[in-house]
Design a protein around this motif. Structure first.
Motif, PDB file in Angstrom:
ATOM      1  N   MET A   1       0.831  -1.205   0.000  1.00 13.02           N
ATOM      2  CA  MET A   1       0.000   0.000   0.000  1.00 13.02           C
ATOM      3  C   MET A   1       0.866   1.256   0.000  1.00 13.02           C
ATOM      4  SD  MET A   1      -2.503   1.424   3.011  1.00 13.02           S
ATOM      5  CE  MET A   1      -1.054   1.838   4.012  1.00 13.02           C
ATOM      6  N   VAL A   2       1.899   1.277   0.848  1.00 11.29           N
ATOM      7  CA  VAL A   2       2.768   2.452   0.947  1.00 11.29           C
ATOM      8  C   VAL A   2       3.529   2.674  -0.358  1.00 11.29           C
ATOM      9  CG1 VAL A   2       4.794   3.400   2.112  1.00 11.29           C
ATOM     10  CG2 VAL A   2       2.995   2.298   3.451  1.00 11.29           C
ATOM     11  N   VAL A   3       3.979   1.593  -0.988  1.00  6.53           N
ATOM     12  CA  VAL A   3       4.710   1.721  -2.260  1.00  6.53           C
ATOM     13  C   VAL A   3       3.817   2.383  -3.312  1.00  6.53           C
ATOM     14  CG1 VAL A   3       5.692   0.438  -4.200  1.00  6.53           C
ATOM     15  CG2 VAL A   3       6.318  -0.179  -1.863  1.00  6.53           C
ATOM     16  N   TRP A   4       2.582   1.905  -3.439  1.00 13.16           N
ATOM     17  CA  TRP A   4       1.663   2.499  -4.416  1.00 13.16           C
ATOM     18  C   TRP A   4       1.347   3.945  -4.063  1.00 13.16           C
ATOM     19  CZ3 TRP A   4       0.914   0.617  -9.010  1.00 13.16           C
ATOM     20  CH2 TRP A   4       1.008  -0.756  -9.244  1.00 13.16           C
ATOM     21  N   TRP A   5       1.211   4.242  -2.761  1.00 15.87           N
ATOM     22  CA  TRP A   5       0.929   5.618  -2.353  1.00 15.87           C
ATOM     23  C   TRP A   5       2.106   6.537  -2.675  1.00 15.87           C
ATOM     24  CZ3 TRP A   5       3.351   8.751   1.348  1.00 15.87           C
ATOM     25  CH2 TRP A   5       2.725   9.991   1.558  1.00 15.87           C
ATOM     26  N   VAL A   6       3.330   6.089  -2.435  1.00 12.82           N
ATOM     27  CA  VAL A   6       4.517   6.893  -2.745  1.00 12.82           C
ATOM     28  C   VAL A   6       4.577   7.177  -4.242  1.00 12.82           C
ATOM     29  CG1 VAL A   6       7.043   6.872  -2.823  1.00 12.82           C
ATOM     30  CG2 VAL A   6       5.858   6.143  -0.747  1.00 12.82           C
ATOM     31  N   LEU A   7       4.285   6.168  -5.057  1.00 10.02           N
ATOM     32  CA  LEU A   7       4.266   6.387  -6.507  1.00 10.02           C
ATOM     33  C   LEU A   7       3.183   7.389  -6.890  1.00 10.02           C
ATOM     34  CD1 LEU A   7       4.712   2.700  -7.777  1.00 10.02           C
ATOM     35  CD2 LEU A   7       6.414   4.540  -7.875  1.00 10.02           C
ATOM     36  N   ALA A   8       2.029   7.284  -6.222  1.00 13.47           N
ATOM     37  CA  ALA A   8       0.915   8.188  -6.526  1.00 13.47           C
ATOM     38  C   ALA A   8       1.249   9.627  -6.151  1.00 13.47           C
ATOM     39  CB  ALA A   8      -0.347   7.719  -5.791  1.00 13.47           C
ATOM     40  N   ILE A   9       1.713   9.832  -4.921  1.00 10.36           N
ATOM     41  CA  ILE A   9       1.985  11.195  -4.468  1.00 10.36           C
ATOM     42  C   ILE A   9       3.170  11.791  -5.230  1.00 10.36           C
ATOM     43  CG2 ILE A   9       3.584  10.627  -2.585  1.00 10.36           C
ATOM     44  CD1 ILE A   9       0.765  13.279  -2.538  1.00 10.36           C
ATOM     45  N   SER A  10       4.116  10.950  -5.656  1.00 11.50           N
ATOM     46  CA  SER A  10       5.240  11.431  -6.472  1.00 11.50           C
ATOM     47  C   SER A  10       4.743  11.924  -7.821  1.00 11.50           C
ATOM     48  CB  SER A  10       6.277  10.315  -6.667  1.00 11.50           C
ATOM     49  OG  SER A  10       6.827   9.920  -5.427  1.00 11.50           O
ATOM     50  N   SER A  11       3.773  11.212  -8.390  1.00 14.52           N
ATOM     51  CA  SER A  11       3.185  11.646  -9.667  1.00 14.52           C
ATOM     52  C   SER A  11       2.442  12.963  -9.501  1.00 14.52           C
ATOM     53  CB  SER A  11       2.231  10.564 -10.192  1.00 14.52           C
ATOM     54  OG  SER A  11       2.923   9.367 -10.456  1.00 14.52           O
ATOM     55  N   TRP A  12       1.702  13.081  -8.401  1.00 16.35           N
ATOM     56  CA  TRP A  12       0.940  14.306  -8.150  1.00 16.35           C
ATOM     57  C   TRP A  12       1.876  15.507  -8.004  1.00 16.35           C
ATOM     58  CZ3 TRP A  12       0.177  18.238  -4.672  1.00 16.35           C
ATOM     59  CH2 TRP A  12      -1.050  18.907  -4.711  1.00 16.35           C
ATOM     60  N   ILE A  13       2.928  15.348  -7.197  1.00 15.01           N
ATOM     61  CA  ILE A  13       3.880  16.439  -6.965  1.00 15.01           C
ATOM     62  C   ILE A  13       4.637  16.775  -8.239  1.00 15.01           C
ATOM     63  CG2 ILE A  13       5.997  17.064  -5.731  1.00 15.01           C
ATOM     64  CD1 ILE A  13       4.943  15.448  -3.352  1.00 15.01           C
ATOM     65  N   SER A  14       5.021  15.746  -8.999  1.00 11.04           N
ATOM     66  CA  SER A  14       5.746  15.980 -10.251  1.00 11.04           C
ATOM     67  C   SER A  14       4.916  16.797 -11.222  1.00 11.04           C
ATOM     68  CB  SER A  14       6.127  14.638 -10.887  1.00 11.04           C
ATOM     69  OG  SER A  14       7.060  13.946 -10.086  1.00 11.04           O
ATOM     70  N   ASP A  15       3.639  16.462 -11.327  1.00  6.65           N
ATOM     71  CA  ASP A  15       2.763  17.203 -12.237  1.00  6.65           C
ATOM     72  C   ASP A  15       2.584  18.641 -11.782  1.00  6.65           C
ATOM     73  OD1 ASP A  15       0.487  16.639 -14.492  1.00  6.65           O
ATOM     74  OD2 ASP A  15      -0.235  18.086 -13.008  1.00  6.65           O
ATOM     75  N   ARG A  16       2.544  18.838 -10.458  1.00  8.69           N
ATOM     76  CA  ARG A  16       2.276  20.175  -9.918  1.00  8.69           C
ATOM     77  C   ARG A  16       3.510  21.063  -9.961  1.00  8.69           C
ATOM     78  NH1 ARG A  16      -1.110  22.782 -10.613  1.00  8.69           N
ATOM     79  NH2 ARG A  16      -2.023  24.323  -9.264  1.00  8.69           N
ATOM     80  N   TRP A  17       4.679  20.499  -9.634  1.00  9.18           N
ATOM     81  CA  TRP A  17       5.882  21.315  -9.459  1.00  9.18           C
ATOM     82  C   TRP A  17       6.867  21.242 -10.627  1.00  9.18           C
ATOM     83  CZ3 TRP A  17       7.254  19.887  -3.662  1.00  9.18           C
ATOM     84  CH2 TRP A  17       6.226  20.365  -2.832  1.00  9.18           C
ATOM     85  N   LEU A  18       6.784  20.225 -11.439  1.00 13.18           N
ATOM     86  CA  LEU A  18       7.741  20.055 -12.532  1.00 13.18           C
ATOM     87  C   LEU A  18       7.047  20.081 -13.890  1.00 13.18           C
ATOM     88  CD1 LEU A  18       9.917  17.184 -10.989  1.00 13.18           C
ATOM     89  CD2 LEU A  18      10.395  19.641 -10.955  1.00 13.18           C
ATOM     90  N   CYS A  19       5.963  20.824 -13.959  1.00 14.96           N
ATOM     91  CA  CYS A  19       5.169  20.846 -15.180  1.00 14.96           C
ATOM     92  C   CYS A  19       5.985  21.319 -16.391  1.00 14.96           C
ATOM     93  CB  CYS A  19       3.949  21.740 -14.983  1.00 14.96           C
ATOM     94  SG  CYS A  19       2.864  21.851 -16.425  1.00 14.96           S
ATOM     95  N   GLY A  20       6.806  22.341 -16.187  1.00 15.37           N
ATOM     96  CA  GLY A  20       7.604  22.867 -17.299  1.00 15.37           C
ATOM     97  C   GLY A  20       8.500  21.806 -17.912  1.00 15.37           C
ATOM     98  N   LEU A  21       9.094  20.962 -17.062  1.00 19.04           N
ATOM     99  CA  LEU A  21       9.954  19.880 -17.553  1.00 19.04           C
ATOM    100  C   LEU A  21       9.158  18.885 -18.381  1.00 19.04           C
ATOM    101  CD1 LEU A  21      12.569  18.194 -17.597  1.00 19.04           C
ATOM    102  CD2 LEU A  21      11.866  17.225 -15.385  1.00 19.04           C
ATOM    103  N   TRP A  22       7.995  18.449 -17.878  1.00 17.81           N
ATOM    104  CA  TRP A  22       7.207  17.435 -18.594  1.00 17.81           C
ATOM    105  C   TRP A  22       6.632  17.997 -19.892  1.00 17.81           C
ATOM    106  CZ3 TRP A  22       9.533  14.041 -16.371  1.00 17.81           C
ATOM    107  CH2 TRP A  22       9.613  13.899 -14.979  1.00 17.81           C
ATOM    108  N   GLN A  23       6.287  19.289 -19.896  1.00 14.18           N
ATOM    109  CA  GLN A  23       5.808  19.883 -21.136  1.00 14.18           C
ATOM    110  C   GLN A  23       6.929  20.006 -22.162  1.00 14.18           C
ATOM    111  OE1 GLN A  23       3.961  23.568 -19.889  1.00 14.18           O
ATOM    112  NE2 GLN A  23       1.945  22.603 -19.649  1.00 14.18           N
ATOM    113  N   ALA A  24       8.146  20.230 -21.669  1.00 16.83           N
ATOM    114  CA  ALA A  24       9.295  20.349 -22.577  1.00 16.83           C
ATOM    115  C   ALA A  24       9.566  19.046 -23.307  1.00 16.83           C
ATOM    116  CB  ALA A  24      10.534  20.797 -21.798  1.00 16.83           C
TER     117      ALA A  24
END
Length: 260
Positions: free
Chosen positions: A172-195
């Motif tokens: 459960m914790v592993v899946w949650w860490v992957l989930a919250i990492s995806s959420w934070i990445s989308d929120r804070w690293l959007c410029g990188l992913w759009q690039a």
């Protein structure tokens, strides 16, 4: 003039995925699609039916509404959609806490489950009104509730020697860490992913958090049975098989034999 709160893109939040790139009526196509996938009907193993009916009846309606409102929000990016999405999650958590929060952790001033219902309800109503002050901040607060759930899980695991329970908690914790990492990445690293033309991490969040909840709910049920139904012995099972990398966990009730 002030845009209508029901208008497309009137929300305070806009996720990284480009808007209206694949549809004229769906703002964030993949985020909306993942919401529909996450909240679609799921077939449960037969041995789990009784347990699921008893335990999920209290939260099935709020979860369904949360899925519908989340889909509406990502489809329109409207201000009303944003509030409905966030508040439906808040009330789903409130219902889960009200029914499943262990009595042993109640504040000293709370003497019964009924009193805890009132405390949960009043707290949620106050939080609902406060959510209108800065809706963009709500998602961060809701995500922080997960840390309290992890803390409670850690305390319960200290009392439990069942290896299956510890295994489920780790997964459960592993899946949650992957989930919250995806959420934070989308929120804070959007410029990188759009690039690099890959702005879809929020859609991953929807799927990953759903899988995490798939393990979380039976785990909560397992602990709840130990407190509320001491005459039964709960046992965790996996469908279709223990050896599969992704499984549907469930709880089996075993009535212990009477000792002379």
């Amino acid at each position: 003039t002030m845009p209508s709160i029901f208008s497309y893109q009137s929300a305070e939040v806009d996720w990284c995925e480009g808007n209206f790139e694949r549809s004229r009526i769906i703002a964030e196509y993949y985020n909306t699609e993942r919401c529909v996938f996450r909240n679609g009907p799921q077939e449960l193993p037969r041995s789990d039916r009784l347990m699921q009916g008893w335990s999920f009846a209290d939260t099935s309606c709020p979860l369904l509404l949360a899925g519908i409102f989340s889909t509406y929000f990502h489809m329109t990016l409207s201000y009303v959609g944003q509030l409905l999405d966030e508040l439906s999650i808040l009330w789903t958590l409130a219902v889960a806490y009200a029914f499943w929060y262990p009595r042993v952790y109640f504040p000293r001033c709370i003497k019964s489950r009924k009193h805890f219902f009132w405390l949960s309800g009043i707290t949620t109503v106050i939080s609902t009104f406060m959510s209108f002050i800065k809706p963009a901040f709500n998602a961060y607060v809701l995500n922080c509730i997960a840390f309290h759930l992890l803390y409670l899980t850690r305390r319960e695991l200290k009392k439990c020697n069942d290896k299956r329970v510890h295994r489920m908690a780790k997964v459960m914790v592993v899946w949650w860490v992957l989930a919250i990492s995806s959420w934070i990445s989308d929120r804070w690293l959007c410029g990188l992913w759009q690039a690099i033309n890959f702005p879809y991490f929020h859609s991953f969040w929807h799927v990953l958090i759903a899988v995490s909840l798939l393990y979380c709910c039976p785990l909560v049920i397992y602990f709840d049975i130990n407190y509320e139904m001491p005459t039964f012995k709960p046992k965790l099972g996996y469908w279709p098989s223990d050896s599969w990398p992704v499984v549907v966990p469930y709880v089996i009730l075993e009535k212990p034999h009477k000792q002379c």
